[in-house]
Scaffold this motif. Sequence first.
Motif, PDB file in Angstrom:
ATOM      1  N   ALA A 304       0.837  -1.206   0.000  1.00  0.00           N
ATOM      2  CA  ALA A 304       0.000   0.000   0.000  1.00  0.00           C
ATOM      3  C   ALA A 304       0.870   1.254   0.000  1.00  0.00           C
ATOM      4  CB  ALA A 304      -0.921  -0.002   1.209  1.00  0.00           C
ATOM      5  N   PRO A 305       0.502   2.262  -0.777  1.00  0.00           N
ATOM      6  CA  PRO A 305       1.295   3.505  -0.801  1.00  0.00           C
ATOM      7  C   PRO A 305       1.061   4.334   0.462  1.00  0.00           C
ATOM      8  CG  PRO A 305      -0.646   3.728  -2.197  1.00  0.00           C
ATOM      9  CD  PRO A 305      -0.625   2.295  -1.726  1.00  0.00           C
ATOM     10  N   LEU A 306       2.097   5.062   0.878  1.00  0.00           N
ATOM     11  CA  LEU A 306       2.002   5.973   2.006  1.00  0.00           C
ATOM     12  C   LEU A 306       2.663   7.300   1.635  1.00  0.00           C
ATOM     13  CD1 LEU A 306       2.740   3.920   5.265  1.00  0.00           C
ATOM     14  CD2 LEU A 306       0.586   4.985   4.598  1.00  0.00           C
ATOM     15  N   GLN A 307       2.018   8.383   2.059  1.00  0.00           N
ATOM     16  CA  GLN A 307       2.553   9.703   1.795  1.00  0.00           C
ATOM     17  C   GLN A 307       3.718  10.021   2.719  1.00  0.00           C
ATOM     18  OE1 GLN A 307      -1.397  11.743   2.178  1.00  0.00           O
ATOM     19  NE2 GLN A 307      -0.679  12.883   0.371  1.00  0.00           N
ATOM     20  N   GLY A 308       4.648  10.833   2.214  1.00  0.00           N
ATOM     21  CA  GLY A 308       5.726  11.363   3.017  1.00  0.00           C
ATOM     22  C   GLY A 308       5.523  12.845   3.265  1.00  0.00           C
ATOM     23  N   LEU A 309       6.337  13.407   4.132  1.00  0.00           N
ATOM     24  CA  LEU A 309       6.198  14.823   4.472  1.00  0.00           C
ATOM     25  C   LEU A 309       6.416  15.739   3.283  1.00  0.00           C
ATOM     26  CD1 LEU A 309       7.964  14.788   7.947  1.00  0.00           C
ATOM     27  CD2 LEU A 309       5.580  15.394   7.532  1.00  0.00           C
ATOM     28  N   LYS A 310       7.206  15.287   2.305  1.00  0.00           N
ATOM     29  CA  LYS A 310       7.444  16.119   1.128  1.00  0.00           C
ATOM     30  C   LYS A 310       6.187  16.318   0.284  1.00  0.00           C
ATOM     31  CE  LYS A 310      12.397  15.214   0.586  1.00  0.00           C
ATOM     32  NZ  LYS A 310      13.453  14.710  -0.328  1.00  0.00           N
ATOM     33  N   ASP A 311       5.147  15.513   0.533  1.00  0.00           N
ATOM     34  CA  ASP A 311       3.879  15.685  -0.184  1.00  0.00           C
ATOM     35  C   ASP A 311       3.069  16.858   0.356  1.00  0.00           C
ATOM     36  OD1 ASP A 311       4.416  13.574  -1.827  1.00  0.00           O
ATOM     37  OD2 ASP A 311       3.155  12.142  -0.758  1.00  0.00           O
ATOM     38  N   PHE A 312       3.496  17.425   1.486  1.00  0.00           N
ATOM     39  CA  PHE A 312       2.762  18.522   2.111  1.00  0.00           C
ATOM     40  C   PHE A 312       3.584  19.809   2.024  1.00  0.00           C
ATOM     41  CE2 PHE A 312       1.705  14.514   4.148  1.00  0.00           C
ATOM     42  CZ  PHE A 312       0.313  14.507   4.080  1.00  0.00           C
ATOM     43  N   PRO A 313       2.929  20.949   1.904  1.00  0.00           N
ATOM     44  CA  PRO A 313       3.673  22.215   1.876  1.00  0.00           C
ATOM     45  C   PRO A 313       4.528  22.371   3.132  1.00  0.00           C
ATOM     46  CG  PRO A 313       1.366  22.562   1.314  1.00  0.00           C
ATOM     47  CD  PRO A 313       1.472  21.153   1.792  1.00  0.00           C
ATOM     48  N   PRO A 314       5.691  22.969   3.021  1.00  0.00           N
ATOM     49  CA  PRO A 314       6.572  23.110   4.203  1.00  0.00           C
ATOM     50  C   PRO A 314       5.906  23.795   5.386  1.00  0.00           C
ATOM     51  CG  PRO A 314       7.778  23.604   2.195  1.00  0.00           C
ATOM     52  CD  PRO A 314       6.340  23.441   1.796  1.00  0.00           C
ATOM     53  N   ASP A 315       5.001  24.763   5.104  1.00  0.00           N
ATOM     54  CA  ASP A 315       4.361  25.475   6.210  1.00  0.00           C
ATOM     55  C   ASP A 315       3.163  24.723   6.783  1.00  0.00           C
ATOM     56  OD1 ASP A 315       2.600  25.764   4.131  1.00  0.00           O
ATOM     57  OD2 ASP A 315       2.279  27.913   4.417  1.00  0.00           O
ATOM     58  N   ALA A 316       2.895  23.509   6.289  1.00  0.00           N
ATOM     59  CA  ALA A 316       1.794  22.689   6.824  1.00  0.00           C
ATOM     60  C   ALA A 316       2.311  21.392   7.425  1.00  0.00           C
ATOM     61  CB  ALA A 316       0.790  22.384   5.718  1.00  0.00           C
ATOM     62  N   ARG A 317       3.621  21.277   7.592  1.00  0.00           N
ATOM     63  CA  ARG A 317       4.206  20.065   8.153  1.00  0.00           C
ATOM     64  C   ARG A 317       4.419  20.216   9.658  1.00  0.00           C
ATOM     65  NH1 ARG A 317       9.283  19.483   3.947  1.00  0.00           N
ATOM     66  NH2 ARG A 317       8.060  19.513   1.994  1.00  0.00           N
ATOM     67  N   PRO A 318       4.162  19.167  10.416  1.00  0.00           N
ATOM     68  CA  PRO A 318       4.487  19.215  11.850  1.00  0.00           C
ATOM     69  C   PRO A 318       5.984  18.987  12.053  1.00  0.00           C
ATOM     70  CG  PRO A 318       3.588  17.083  11.297  1.00  0.00           C
ATOM     71  CD  PRO A 318       3.509  17.905  10.032  1.00  0.00           C
ATOM     72  N   PRO A 319       6.518  19.371  13.216  1.00  0.00           N
ATOM     73  CA  PRO A 319       7.889  18.980  13.548  1.00  0.00           C
ATOM     74  C   PRO A 319       7.991  17.457  13.590  1.00  0.00           C
ATOM     75  CG  PRO A 319       7.054  20.632  15.077  1.00  0.00           C
ATOM     76  CD  PRO A 319       5.890  20.170  14.266  1.00  0.00           C
ATOM     77  N   VAL A 320       9.162  16.932  13.319  1.00  0.00           N
ATOM     78  CA  VAL A 320       9.329  15.483  13.237  1.00  0.00           C
ATOM     79  C   VAL A 320       9.972  14.911  14.489  1.00  0.00           C
ATOM     80  CG1 VAL A 320      10.351  13.589  11.900  1.00  0.00           C
ATOM     81  CG2 VAL A 320       9.508  15.636  10.735  1.00  0.00           C
ATOM     82  N   LEU A 321      10.925  15.609  15.070  1.00  0.00           N
ATOM     83  CA  LEU A 321      11.741  15.039  16.142  1.00  0.00           C
ATOM     84  C   LEU A 321      10.900  14.525  17.307  1.00  0.00           C
ATOM     85  CD1 LEU A 321      14.730  14.587  17.026  1.00  0.00           C
ATOM     86  CD2 LEU A 321      14.541  16.751  18.278  1.00  0.00           C
ATOM     87  N   ILE A 322      10.012  15.366  17.855  1.00  0.00           N
ATOM     88  CA  ILE A 322       9.247  14.979  19.044  1.00  0.00           C
ATOM     89  C   ILE A 322       8.226  13.890  18.731  1.00  0.00           C
ATOM     90  CG2 ILE A 322       7.604  15.799  20.777  1.00  0.00           C
ATOM     91  CD1 ILE A 322       9.132  18.413  20.857  1.00  0.00           C
ATOM     92  N   PRO A 323       7.377  14.027  17.691  1.00  0.00           N
ATOM     93  CA  PRO A 323       6.434  12.929  17.406  1.00  0.00           C
ATOM     94  C   PRO A 323       7.135  11.610  17.098  1.00  0.00           C
ATOM     95  CG  PRO A 323       5.763  14.919  16.258  1.00  0.00           C
ATOM     96  CD  PRO A 323       7.122  15.194  16.814  1.00  0.00           C
ATOM     97  N   PHE A 324       8.252  11.662  16.394  1.00  0.00           N
ATOM     98  CA  PHE A 324       8.954  10.433  16.012  1.00  0.00           C
ATOM     99  C   PHE A 324       9.426   9.672  17.238  1.00  0.00           C
ATOM    100  CE2 PHE A 324      12.889   8.174  14.878  1.00  0.00           C
ATOM    101  CZ  PHE A 324      12.428   7.360  13.851  1.00  0.00           C
TER     102      PHE A 324
END
Length: 475
Positions: A304-324
């Motif tokens: 199944a395909p999954l989207q990556g953060l690059k599919d979203f505008p930079p100003d609509a991306r959450p921070p990655v470090l803490i959620p990860f």
Amino acid sequence: MDFGQTAELLARIQFAFTVSFHFIFPAFSIGTASYLAVLNALWLWKRDPAYLKLFEYWKTIFAVTFGMGVVSGIVMSYQFGTNWAVFSDKAGAVVGPLMGYEVLTAFFLEAGFLGIALFGRKRVGDGLHMVAVAMVAIGTLISATWITSANSWMQTPAGFSINDDGIFIPEDWWAIIFNPSFPYRVTHTVLAAFLTTAFAVGAVGAWHLLKDRSNRQARIMFSMAMWMAAIVTPIQIFVGDQHGLNTLEHQPAKIAAMEGHFESHPDGAPLILFGIPNEAAERMDYALEIPKLSSLILKHDLNAPLQGLKDFPPDARPPVLIPFFAFRVMVGLGFLMLGIGLWSLWARWRKSLYTNGWLHRAALAMGPSGFVAVLAGWYTTEVGRQPYTVYGFLRTSESLSPVDAPAVGTSLVAFVVVYFLVFGAGVFYLFRLFRRPPILDEDHELDRGPHRAAGINPGPAQEDTIRAGGETDAV
């Protein structure tokens, strides 16, 4: 005092700090209130004084925890009118009533019956006292329901319109309350509270069993906690999986941050077990991954395909470090809880639940695990919602009051100092209560009474007989 940071970031840190202190107390008191109801019901059913002793033991701990939760919650709510007044102005017509309903239906219920539950057994009789204890437990669950509904609406908003001034107008309260993520989020939250209490109770029981394996009350509380761990943890893992599928549907950018996927994967995404998010370069450094497993978990299909953060505008991306990392802490602790639950079942089958010192040490080490997992889950969902307060409609930068960074920084320092002094003292007192062994009055008499007075020093087997111990203590 601005620490070289923006007012927005400092306000977010302040809210995160106060809500973290607040959240650990309700997470414990929700489960403890239900535990007290079960203990009281068992006392009324069996008339076994051990259950009454455990009720009296844990009601004091519940009262202290409940009080700290109320105080920390009141302080936290003031920030809606100080640092986040614009959010309150725009979303208050939706969020305000939900929080008001929590006070009307839950807090008043808890406050009205709390005194009877804590002090009224001899004054109102067993029946009405049981009703009061049950009402307090139900009140904590209702409180969790309303607060989770408000937070879920901010994550998956529904049932509203927005006027020309940017104000959220309620249109359908059923859709608002039962928004798309609410059923999963409230179930996940309540089960997390039960597991938090179970492992805290289990740790206290394990501590006293390590000191005295014949303590019947410690045996009972440890047995009940391990039953909860063994039964509820698998359910929580399943609910967490369903919650993840719901988040993928409504907040795919959050899932991409949690999974650490910067690139899209059209033919199956790997599960990244560990790595260092490099947001500047938009990649995961030192990634340790299992091919296609993320797609299998999230979509139950290896390809199944999954989207990556690059599919979203930079100003609509959450921070990655803490959620990860927070997500991995939560999941890792969840599977450790499952391991303890399965280990306890094996020990119970081998009739060594109360004599397996390594199990007791492991349960003691896992005592704080529920609190850590709850906070890790909270950080995952809240940081993963950024850069929005109302997902997709109201940005965090647009929700901030017109405050200066030095003012927010100064109040943040004041919060840190006062919270650690006040709540640090409260937590220290709780640990004092935990260390006090749950011993019946007649147990004290056994230690000081005719056996010792006659110069007889009973051995472990005789102590078990005298204290009515043995494997029959399992609940």
